[in-house]
Design a protein around this motif. Structure first.
Motif, PDB file in Angstrom:
ATOM      1  N   LEU A 189       0.836  -1.186   0.000  1.00  0.00           N
ATOM      2  CA  LEU A 189       0.000   0.000   0.000  1.00  0.00           C
ATOM      3  C   LEU A 189       0.877   1.244   0.000  1.00  0.00           C
ATOM      4  O   LEU A 189       1.862   1.325   0.748  1.00  0.00           O
ATOM      5  N   ASP A 230      -4.459  -4.040   9.198  1.00  0.00           N
ATOM      6  CA  ASP A 230      -5.138  -2.825   8.748  1.00  0.00           C
ATOM      7  C   ASP A 230      -6.549  -2.697   9.303  1.00  0.00           C
ATOM      8  O   ASP A 230      -7.482  -2.263   8.606  1.00  0.00           O
ATOM      9  N   LEU A 260      -4.896   5.936  -2.482  1.00  0.00           N
ATOM     10  CA  LEU A 260      -3.699   5.134  -2.694  1.00  0.00           C
ATOM     11  C   LEU A 260      -3.378   5.040  -4.184  1.00  0.00           C
ATOM     12  O   LEU A 260      -4.162   5.474  -5.032  1.00  0.00           O
ATOM     13  N   SER A 297      -8.488   3.513  -0.034  1.00  0.00           N
ATOM     14  CA  SER A 297      -8.183   2.582   1.050  1.00  0.00           C
ATOM     15  C   SER A 297      -9.459   1.958   1.598  1.00  0.00           C
ATOM     16  O   SER A 297     -10.566   2.454   1.369  1.00  0.00           O
TER      17      SER A 297
END
Length: 344
Positions: free
Chosen positions: A51, A286, A295, A300
């Motif tokens: 990420l 996460d 991103l 996200s």
């Protein structure tokens, strides 16, 4: 093998490492951040497996530590203080009343000096940082060197070295959020994980270890055989609930397997193996990531990535039975973590 340098705004630079297999790693001098890793799937398609922000400027205010080097101490220190050799040290309380990942001015927020290198078999970067005595409340003038090395076998090696002129506390890690689906096509629910660990640290409501190591046997924390990450999502047990519906726990390695961690995505065929000489790691899935971050490949969302933060345990500052993070004056801190990527 080659390394290229790009100049961003201000003093920021981006380095691109590429091997003969086409694997590519992009790194910022700001925070030592690994911004992108391109590796092939089972069909040879190169896609990103970490990420990262579309706009590099977003790393300046990043509270998710995407791809960053974490120090002086990775993890949470309860009460933002510790006692060393009879003296109490107060740290930055940047996580409610606790200290997280080196504080607001930790290694993720500094400009590292970078020296690229190339050999016949490798390409890489040496990153240097000098942290003066008292930085963030920590004792000791600390010299840190981190080396990122990419070879032809699609291995990315992270070598950590540090030395302090005063006894201090220190454990360094990298905070890359991995997703082997490629270009964030799916969450990590279906990722299969093996961890060489039968014990993990119990957390309290503030994500601080209670001092108890729990037996993973028969629980959704037992990854000694292939287990889907999604088995632990949803907060169905107290430990998953306090972590926000996933994992954010320190796993102590058993040293019964050659690889400490093996991760695979059944759809893309990608596999990542982790080898380290660190005593354990925090696996974070996460759980706290929202849906409002832009991103590189899209927006996200929760459970979009997974971190394998190989490190000592700051819980050792309050409890016995955890791997120490004390670094004696003049002693060399030297640790290594290797990420090997393949497809099947």
């Amino acid at each position: 093998m080659n390394v290229k340098t790009s100049y961003l705004a201000g003093d920021w630079k981006e380095y691109t490492l590429t091997n003969d297999q086409g694997m590519m790693v992009r790194v910022l001098n700001f925070g030592g951040i690994i911004r992108e890793i391109q590796v092939p799937d089972r069909n040879g398609r190169l896609e990103n497996v970490v990420l990262g922000y579309r706009d590099a400027a977003d790393y300046k205010e990043d509270t998710n530590y995407f791809g960053a080097l974490i120090g002086r101490v990775a993890g949470r220190i309860a009460g933002a203080s510790f006692t060393l050799d009879g003296r109490e040290y107060q740290l930055d309380a940047n996580d409610d009343s606790n200290h997280l990942h080196g504080g607001a001015g930790g290694f993720h927020q500094v400009l590292w000096e970078v020296e690229p290198f190339e050999t016949d078999e490798t390409v890489g970067l040496k990153l240097f940082h000098e942290s003066p005595d008292g930085t963030g409340g920590y004792p000791g003038n600390l010299l840190v060197t981190v080396t990122y090395t990419l070879n032809h076998a699609n291995q990315l090696t992270l070598d950590y070295q540090a030395k302090s002129d005063r006894t201090t506390v220190f454990t360094l890690t990298n905070h890359s959020h991995f997703n082997l689906s490629g270009d964030l096509k799916s969450t990590v629910h279906q990722h299969q994980v093996v961890i060489d660990s039968s014990r993990f640290a119990e957390l309290d409501e503030e994500l601080i270890p209670t001092g108890r190591m729990l037996d993973a046997d028969g629980t959704t924390f037992d990854f000694r055989q292939d287990r889907k990450l999604g088995d632990g999502f949803g907060g169905q047990t107290p430990q998953h609930r306090v972590a926000g519906g996933g994992y954010d726990h320190y796993f102590l390695f058993d040293w019964e397997k050659v690889k400490q961690v093996v991760v695979s995505d059944p759809v893309s065929g990608r596999k990542m193996e982790v080898e380290t000489d660190q005593p354990g790691m925090v696996m974070y899935t996460d759980n706290q990531v929202g849906d409002d971050l832009e991103l590189t490949e899209g927006m996200s969302r929760k459970h979009l990535g997974m971190c394998f933060e190989t490190q000592g345990s700051p819980a050792s500052l309050q409890h016995d039975g955890f791997p120490s993070v004390v670094l004696p004056a003049g002693e060399l801190y030297e640790k290594q973590t290797v990420f090997t990527f393949s497809a099947e």
